[in-house]
Design an enzyme around this catalytic site. Structure first.
Site, PDB file in Angstrom:
ATOM      1  N   CYS A   1     -60.100 -13.175  16.354  1.00 59.42           N
ATOM      2  CA  CYS A   1     -58.658 -13.175  16.075  1.00 59.42           C
ATOM      3  C   CYS A   1     -58.118 -14.611  16.096  1.00 59.42           C
ATOM      4  O   CYS A   1     -58.507 -15.418  15.264  1.00 59.42           O
ATOM      5  CB  CYS A   1     -57.930 -12.248  17.039  1.00 59.42           C
ATOM      6  SG  CYS A   1     -56.251 -11.815  16.480  1.00 59.42           S
TER       7      CYS A   1
ATOM      8  N   HIS B   1     -60.837  -7.299  15.352  1.00 64.67           N
ATOM      9  CA  HIS B   1     -61.294  -7.223  16.738  1.00 64.67           C
ATOM     10  C   HIS B   1     -62.549  -6.351  16.802  1.00 64.67           C
ATOM     11  O   HIS B   1     -62.446  -5.124  16.797  1.00 64.67           O
ATOM     12  CB  HIS B   1     -60.208  -6.621  17.636  1.00 64.67           C
ATOM     13  CG  HIS B   1     -59.058  -7.530  17.881  1.00 64.67           C
ATOM     14  ND1 HIS B   1     -58.999  -8.394  18.954  1.00 64.67           N
ATOM     15  CD2 HIS B   1     -57.916  -7.718  17.180  1.00 64.67           C
ATOM     16  CE1 HIS B   1     -57.868  -9.076  18.911  1.00 64.67           C
ATOM     17  NE2 HIS B   1     -57.195  -8.692  17.844  1.00 64.67           N
TER      18      HIS B   1
ATOM     19  N   GLU C   1     -64.338  -5.692  19.332  1.00 68.69           N
ATOM     20  CA  GLU C   1     -64.309  -4.913  20.574  1.00 68.69           C
ATOM     21  C   GLU C   1     -63.424  -3.679  20.483  1.00 68.69           C
ATOM     22  O   GLU C   1     -63.488  -2.796  21.343  1.00 68.69           O
ATOM     23  CB  GLU C   1     -63.867  -5.804  21.742  1.00 68.69           C
ATOM     24  CG  GLU C   1     -62.389  -6.114  21.809  1.00 68.69           C
ATOM     25  CD  GLU C   1     -61.912  -7.194  20.855  1.00 68.69           C
ATOM     26  OE1 GLU C   1     -60.736  -7.576  20.933  1.00 68.69           O
ATOM     27  OE2 GLU C   1     -62.721  -7.658  20.026  1.00 68.69           O
TER      28      GLU C   1
END
Length: 216
Positions: free
Chosen positions: A86, A197, A199
Protein backbone atom coordinates in the site's frame (compact mmCIF):
# COMPACT_ATOMS: atom_id res chain seq x y z
CA UNK A 1 15.83 -20.98 6.75
CA UNK A 2 14.06 -17.75 5.84
CA UNK A 3 13.91 -14.87 8.32
CA UNK A 4 11.19 -12.32 7.56
CA UNK A 5 11.29 -8.87 9.13
CA UNK A 6 8.20 -6.65 9.06
CA UNK A 7 9.33 -3.07 9.59
CA UNK A 8 7.66 -1.44 12.59
CA UNK A 9 7.57 2.33 12.20
CA UNK A 10 4.18 3.10 13.80
CA UNK A 11 2.31 3.01 10.49
CA UNK A 12 -0.48 0.67 11.58
CA UNK A 13 -1.79 -2.51 9.92
CA UNK A 14 1.23 -4.50 11.08
CA UNK A 15 -0.79 -7.02 13.09
CA UNK A 16 -2.79 -8.26 10.08
CA UNK A 17 0.40 -8.63 8.02
CA UNK A 18 2.05 -10.54 10.87
CA UNK A 19 -0.98 -12.82 11.31
CA UNK A 20 -1.11 -13.63 7.58
CA UNK A 21 2.58 -14.51 7.57
CA UNK A 22 2.17 -16.71 10.65
CA UNK A 23 -0.47 -18.74 8.80
CA UNK A 24 1.96 -19.32 5.95
CA UNK A 25 4.90 -20.22 8.19
CA UNK A 26 3.08 -22.84 10.27
CA UNK A 27 4.97 -26.13 10.00
CA UNK A 28 8.09 -24.55 8.53
CA UNK A 29 11.43 -23.58 10.06
CA UNK A 30 11.06 -20.03 8.76
CA UNK A 31 10.65 -17.20 11.28
CA UNK A 32 9.08 -13.77 11.43
CA UNK A 33 9.81 -10.71 13.54
CA UNK A 34 8.23 -7.24 13.72
CA UNK A 35 10.97 -4.71 14.43
CA UNK A 36 12.72 -1.46 13.56
CA UNK A 37 15.99 -2.54 15.20
CA UNK A 38 18.89 -2.47 12.79
CA UNK A 39 20.28 -5.80 13.95
CA UNK A 40 16.94 -7.53 13.30
CA UNK A 41 16.65 -5.98 9.84
CA UNK A 42 20.26 -6.86 9.06
CA UNK A 43 19.82 -10.56 9.81
CA UNK A 44 16.55 -10.82 7.82
CA UNK A 45 16.44 -12.66 4.50
CA UNK A 46 13.19 -10.91 3.46
CA UNK A 47 11.95 -7.43 4.40
CA UNK A 48 8.31 -6.27 4.32
CA UNK A 49 7.28 -2.62 4.64
CA UNK A 50 3.55 -2.13 5.34
CA UNK A 51 2.05 1.33 5.08
CA UNK A 52 -1.15 2.93 6.32
CA UNK A 53 -1.64 6.68 6.44
CA UNK A 54 -0.34 9.54 4.35
CA UNK A 55 2.73 9.39 2.11
CA UNK A 56 4.70 11.99 4.08
CA UNK A 57 3.72 10.62 7.51
CA UNK A 58 5.08 7.21 6.52
CA UNK A 59 8.29 8.64 5.06
CA UNK A 60 8.84 10.67 8.23
CA UNK A 61 8.14 7.56 10.31
CA UNK A 62 10.96 5.72 8.56
CA UNK A 63 13.30 8.67 9.09
CA UNK A 64 12.45 8.87 12.80
CA UNK A 65 13.20 5.16 13.23
CA UNK A 66 16.51 5.74 11.40
CA UNK A 67 16.14 2.64 9.24
CA UNK A 68 16.58 4.10 5.74
CA UNK A 69 20.32 3.35 5.53
CA UNK A 70 19.97 -0.26 6.61
CA UNK A 71 17.01 -0.76 4.24
CA UNK A 72 19.03 0.57 1.31
CA UNK A 73 21.89 -1.71 2.29
CA UNK A 74 19.58 -4.73 2.33
CA UNK A 75 17.94 -3.83 -0.98
CA UNK A 76 20.87 -2.58 -3.04
CA UNK A 77 23.97 -4.15 -1.48
CA UNK A 78 22.67 -7.50 -0.24
CA UNK A 79 19.96 -7.59 -2.96
CA UNK A 80 17.50 -9.36 -0.69
CA UNK A 81 13.75 -9.56 -1.41
CA UNK A 82 11.78 -6.48 -0.37
CA UNK A 83 7.99 -6.02 -0.37
CA UNK A 84 6.22 -2.68 0.12
CA UNK A 85 2.47 -2.84 0.78
CA UNK A 86 0.00 0.00 0.00
CA UNK A 87 1.74 3.23 1.10
CA UNK A 88 4.79 0.99 1.49
CA UNK A 89 4.68 0.65 -2.30
CA UNK A 90 3.92 4.32 -2.89
CA UNK A 91 7.02 5.33 -0.90
CA UNK A 92 9.17 3.51 -3.47
CA UNK A 93 8.38 6.35 -5.89
CA UNK A 94 10.27 9.57 -6.58
CA UNK A 95 7.65 12.00 -5.26
CA UNK A 96 4.28 11.97 -3.54
CA UNK A 97 1.68 14.72 -3.90
CA UNK A 98 -0.46 14.10 -0.83
CA UNK A 99 -0.70 17.27 1.30
CA UNK A 100 2.03 18.96 -0.71
CA UNK A 101 5.03 17.58 -2.59
CA UNK A 102 7.27 15.15 -0.71
CA UNK A 103 10.31 13.12 -1.73
CA UNK A 104 10.00 9.34 -1.79
CA UNK A 105 12.70 6.67 -1.72
CA UNK A 106 13.11 6.85 -5.53
CA UNK A 107 13.76 3.12 -5.76
CA UNK A 108 11.20 2.76 -8.57
CA UNK A 109 10.84 6.13 -10.36
CA UNK A 110 7.34 7.56 -10.56
CA UNK A 111 4.92 9.87 -8.78
CA UNK A 112 2.01 9.33 -6.41
CA UNK A 113 -1.08 11.43 -7.12
CA UNK A 114 -4.73 11.38 -6.11
CA UNK A 115 -6.92 8.96 -8.03
CA UNK A 116 -8.67 10.87 -10.80
CA UNK A 117 -12.47 10.87 -10.39
CA UNK A 118 -13.73 10.28 -13.92
CA UNK A 119 -17.31 10.74 -12.76
CA UNK A 120 -19.17 11.54 -9.55
CA UNK A 121 -20.21 7.92 -9.04
CA UNK A 122 -16.59 7.00 -8.34
CA UNK A 123 -15.98 6.91 -4.62
CA UNK A 124 -12.66 7.93 -3.13
CA UNK A 125 -11.04 6.11 -1.42
CA UNK A 126 -11.09 3.17 -3.77
CA UNK A 127 -12.12 0.45 -1.34
CA UNK A 128 -12.95 -3.20 -1.84
CA UNK A 129 -12.21 -6.12 -4.15
CA UNK A 130 -11.01 -5.49 -7.69
CA UNK A 131 -9.97 -7.78 -10.51
CA UNK A 132 -6.23 -7.85 -11.21
CA UNK A 133 -4.90 -7.62 -14.75
CA UNK A 134 -1.57 -9.27 -15.55
CA UNK A 135 0.62 -6.84 -17.51
CA UNK A 136 3.85 -8.81 -17.34
CA UNK A 137 4.36 -12.51 -16.65
CA UNK A 138 7.75 -12.62 -14.99
CA UNK A 139 9.13 -15.51 -12.93
CA UNK A 140 7.27 -14.32 -9.81
CA UNK A 141 3.89 -14.22 -11.57
CA UNK A 142 4.40 -17.62 -13.18
CA UNK A 143 5.12 -19.16 -9.77
CA UNK A 144 2.09 -17.43 -8.25
CA UNK A 145 -0.22 -18.59 -11.02
CA UNK A 146 0.97 -22.17 -10.59
CA UNK A 147 0.05 -22.02 -6.90
CA UNK A 148 -3.42 -20.70 -7.70
CA UNK A 149 -3.91 -23.10 -10.62
CA UNK A 150 -5.41 -20.35 -12.75
CA UNK A 151 -4.23 -17.72 -15.17
CA UNK A 152 -6.97 -15.11 -14.98
CA UNK A 153 -9.84 -13.65 -13.00
CA UNK A 154 -8.17 -13.27 -9.62
CA UNK A 155 -8.90 -10.31 -7.35
CA UNK A 156 -7.35 -8.49 -4.41
CA UNK A 157 -8.47 -6.07 -1.72
CA UNK A 158 -7.72 -2.34 -2.07
CA UNK A 159 -8.04 0.68 0.24
CA UNK A 160 -6.42 3.84 -1.15
CA UNK A 161 -7.03 7.38 -2.37
CA UNK A 162 -3.70 7.86 -4.17
CA UNK A 163 -2.09 5.91 -6.99
CA UNK A 164 1.43 5.32 -8.27
CA UNK A 165 2.09 6.51 -11.82
CA UNK A 166 5.26 4.83 -13.08
CA UNK A 167 7.91 6.39 -15.28
CA UNK A 168 8.88 3.00 -16.70
CA UNK A 169 5.98 0.66 -17.54
CA UNK A 170 8.45 -2.25 -17.64
CA UNK A 171 8.16 -2.21 -13.85
CA UNK A 172 4.38 -2.76 -14.00
CA UNK A 173 3.37 -6.35 -13.23
CA UNK A 174 -0.31 -6.05 -12.26
CA UNK A 175 -2.90 -3.34 -12.74
CA UNK A 176 -6.56 -2.87 -11.91
CA UNK A 177 -9.36 -0.72 -13.33
CA UNK A 178 -11.01 2.05 -11.36
CA UNK A 179 -12.04 4.79 -13.75
CA UNK A 180 -8.80 4.00 -15.60
CA UNK A 181 -5.75 1.82 -15.22
CA UNK A 182 -4.28 1.86 -11.71
CA UNK A 183 -0.94 0.35 -10.71
CA UNK A 184 -1.58 -2.72 -8.55
CA UNK A 185 1.87 -4.33 -8.42
CA UNK A 186 5.36 -3.20 -9.38
CA UNK A 187 8.62 -5.12 -9.50
CA UNK A 188 12.18 -4.05 -10.19
CA UNK A 189 14.74 -6.79 -9.64
CA UNK A 190 14.42 -7.74 -5.92
CA UNK A 191 12.00 -4.89 -5.10
CA UNK A 192 8.24 -5.58 -5.14
CA UNK A 193 5.37 -3.25 -4.29
CA UNK A 194 1.62 -3.83 -4.11
CA UNK A 195 -1.15 -1.26 -3.92
CA UNK A 196 -3.51 -4.01 -2.77
CA UNK A 197 -3.29 -5.62 0.66
CA UNK A 198 -2.12 -9.25 0.35
CA UNK A 199 -2.84 -9.80 4.04
CA UNK A 200 -6.53 -8.98 3.42
CA UNK A 201 -6.86 -10.76 0.08
CA UNK A 202 -7.75 -14.23 1.36
CA UNK A 203 -6.32 -17.20 -0.60
CA UNK A 204 -4.81 -15.04 -3.35
CA UNK A 205 -3.04 -12.86 -0.78
CA UNK A 206 -1.66 -15.80 1.19
CA UNK A 207 -0.32 -17.41 -1.97
CA UNK A 208 1.18 -14.06 -2.98
CA UNK A 209 3.04 -13.77 0.35
CA UNK A 210 4.10 -17.41 0.11
CA UNK A 211 5.57 -16.76 -3.36
CA UNK A 212 7.42 -13.73 -1.99
CA UNK A 213 8.91 -15.74 0.89
CA UNK A 214 10.17 -18.35 -1.56
CA UNK A 215 12.27 -15.73 -3.37
CA UNK A 216 16.01 -15.96 -2.82
Amino acid sequence: MKKICVIDYDSGNIKSVYNALRMILVGTKNSIVVSSKKEKIKEASHVILPGVGSFNTCIEGLKQKKVLNILEEKVFKSCEPFLGICVGMQMLSTKGFEDGCHSGLNWIPGKVTKISQINKSMKIPHMGWNKLIVKKRDHFMKNLEEKLDLKKNFSAYFVHSYELILEDKNNLILSTEYGGEITAMVKKENIIGTQFHPEKSHLFGLKFLETFIELT
